[in-house]
Design a protein around this motif. Structure first.
Motif: not given
Length: 426
Positions: A8-9, A81, A83
Motif C-alpha cells: 500500500s502507498p 488518494s 495512488r
C-alpha cells in the motif's frame, strides 16, 4: 531480477492530506457544473433530435464529452488518494464493423452511460463538498483573525450588537473577540475531519460510478491471468518431470535390466563376473531410488496432507546434502492450495541452492503475516541468481501467479541470496 511485492502507498503527511482534501473539495463544484452544463446540453439535444440522423451523432458527442469529464475526475481521484485509479476498458469497435456500428459503439458501452450519469448527478455531492470545505476554512481563518479585523466593523446604531451580546455574554470587546476566536479554534480543530468528510462524500460517488466497473474488469483479468499462469506452471512442471524421469531413473532402469540379463548369462559360465555384475545392478537400483526420491520432492508428498506444511518442508530439508534450518510460525489449518504452492517454492528454492549456489547451509522460514503466507529462503552461496525464462525461478513466478502470489529475489554477486514468496491465505 527482483520483483517488488505489492504494498500500500505510504500515508500522506497531515498537511499534505489537508491540501489534497481542500483542493479536491473546492474544485469539485466548478468541474461538476461544467460537466453538467455541457453533457446535459449535448445529451438532451441528441435525444430530442434522435428522430433524425444528426441527433444520433450529437448524442455520441455528448457521450464522448462525459467520458472526458469522467477521465478528469479519475485523475482527481488519483491525486486525492495518491495512488493509481483503475481505468475502465471502454468498448471498442471491431476491425470488420461497418460505419454505423462503429459510430454507435460508444452508445453500447455501459461505462459510457455511467459516465453520463456521473456528469448529471455529480454536482449534488460537489455542492455539499464545496460548502463544507469553504465554510470550515472561512470559519477557522475568520475566527482566528477576528481579533485583528474586528476593529474595522462599524458599531454605530442600535442594531450593532455583537455575537457575544446576542447570546448574553456581555457587550465588551473581550467577550466578543473571545467567543469568535473560540469558534475559530473549534473550526481549526475539526478542520481535518470536515475536509476528509467533504472529500469522501464526493469521491465515494465518483468511485462507485467511474471506477467500480473498472475494478471488476481488473479482477476478472487478474483471475484469467492467474488461471493461465497456473496452467503454464503445471504444464512446465509436467514437462520437466517427464524429462527428468527420462534422463535419470528411466535410463538407470534400462541399464539395470541389461545388467540383470547379462548376469543371468554369466551365472553359469563365470559366477565371479556375474556377482560383480549383480553388485553393479544393486548400485544402479539404489541410485535409481535416490533419483526417484529427489524427483518426488517436486510433487506434493502425502506428508503435506497428513501433517501439514511445516512437517513436509522439514522432511524435505532433512534430505538435502547441506544443513537446512526450518522455522515455522503458522496457523493450525491452511488451505491445501496455499500449502502446495508454498511447498513447491521451498522445494524449488532448495534445489537451486544445492545445484547452483555453492552454499554450505540454508535457512527456510514459514510464517503468516497480514493475511499472507510468507516463505523465505536464505543461503550463504555465491549469489547472482536470476529468473531466466524456462528455469526454476521463472517457473516459481508462474506458479505463484496462479495463486495471486508474489516473488522477490535479492541475489547480489558474492551472495547471500534471499528469496521471499508470499501467497494470500484464502
Amino acid at each position: 531480477m527482483t520483483d517488488a511485492l505489492v504494498t500500500s502507498p505510504p500515508a500522506p503527511r497531515p498537511a499534505m492530506r489537508w491540501l489534497r482534501d481542500t483542493g479536491y473539495a473546492l474544485a469539485a463544484l466548478p468541474v461538476a457544473l461544467v460537466a453538467l452544463v455541457v453533457v446535459i446540453a449535448l445529451v438532451a439535444s441528441g435525444l430530442g433530435l434522435s428522430v433524425v440522423v444528426g441527433g444520433v451523432f450529437v448524442l455520441v458527442v455528448g457521450v464522448y464529452a462525459a467520458r472526458g469529464f469522467a477521465h478528469v475526475e479519475r485523475r482527481r481521484l488519483a491525486a486525492l488518494s495518491g495512488r493509481a485509479v483503475p481505468e475502465p476498458a471502454y468498448l471498442r469497435a471491431r476491425a470488420g464493423d461497418g460505419f454505423w456500428r462503429r459510430s454507435l459503439t460508444p452508445l453500447r458501452d455501459p461505462q459510457s452511460w455511467l459516465d453520463v450519469v456521473w456528469s448529471l448527478v455529480g454536482w449534488i455531492t460537489a455542492v455539499v463538498s464545496f460548502c463544507v470545505a469553504i465554510t470550515w476554512w472561512a470559519t477557522a481563518l475568520g475566527g482566528l483573525s477576528y481579533w485583528f479585523w474586528e476593529r474595522f466593523i462599524p458599531r454605530d446604531g442600535s442594531d450593532a450588537q455583537s455575537l457575544a451580546d446576542l447570546i448574553g455574554l456581555g457587550e465588551s470587546r473581550t467577550a466578543d473577540v473571545g467567543l469568535v476566536s473560540s469558534i475559530g479554534v473549534a473550526a481549526l480543530v475539526t478542520l481535518p475531519f470536515a475536509l476528509r468528510f467533504a472529500a469522501v462524500v464526493h469521491a465515494s460517488l465518483a468511485s462507485v460510478l467511474l471506477t467500480s466497473r473498472a475494478e471488476l474488469q481488473g479482477r476478472v483479468a487478474r483471475v484469467e491471468e492467474s488461471r493461465e499462469s497456473a496452467h503454464r506452471a503445471e504444464a512446465d512442471s509436467l514437462r520437466r518431470l517427464e524429462r527428468d524421469i527420462h534422463d535419470g531413473p528411466q535410463q538407470r532402469l534400462i541399464r539395470l535390466g541389461m545388467d540383470l540379463g547379462r548376469a543371468r548369462v554369466q551365472l553359469a559360465q563365470d559366477p565371479a563376473t556375474a556377482a560383480r555384475t549383480l553388485d553393479a545392478a544393486v548400485a544402479q537400483t539404489r541410485e535409481a531410488v535416490e533419483e526417484l526420491r529427489a524427483l518426488s520432492r517436486g510433487i506434493a508428498p502425502p506428508l503435506l496432507v497428513d501433517r501439514g506444511l511445516a512437517a513436509a518442508v522439514g522432511e524435505m530439508a532433512d534430505g538435502q546434502p547441506i544443513p537446512v534450518r526450518v522455522t515455522a510460525d503458522l496457523p493450525p489449518e491452511l488451505p491445501l492450495a496455499v500449502e502446495t504452492a508454498a511447498y513447491f517454492v521451498a522445494a524449488e528454492a532448495l534445489t537451486n541452492v544445492v545445484k547452483h549456489s555453492g552454499a554450505d547451509r540454508a535457512d527456510v522460514a514459514l510464517e503468516a503475516v497480514g493475511g499472507r503466507l510468507r516463505v523465505t529462503v536464505v543461503d550463504n552461496g555465491r549469489g547472482g541468481a536470476a529468473a531466466v525464462p524456462g528455469h526454476g525461478l521463472a517457473g516459481l513466478r508462474e506458479r505463484l501467479a496462479g495463486v495471486d502470489g508474489a516473488l522477490v529475489v535479492v541475489s547480489p554477486q558474492g551472495g547471500p541470496t534471499r528469496l521471499r514468496a508470499e501467497v494470500p491465505l484464502r
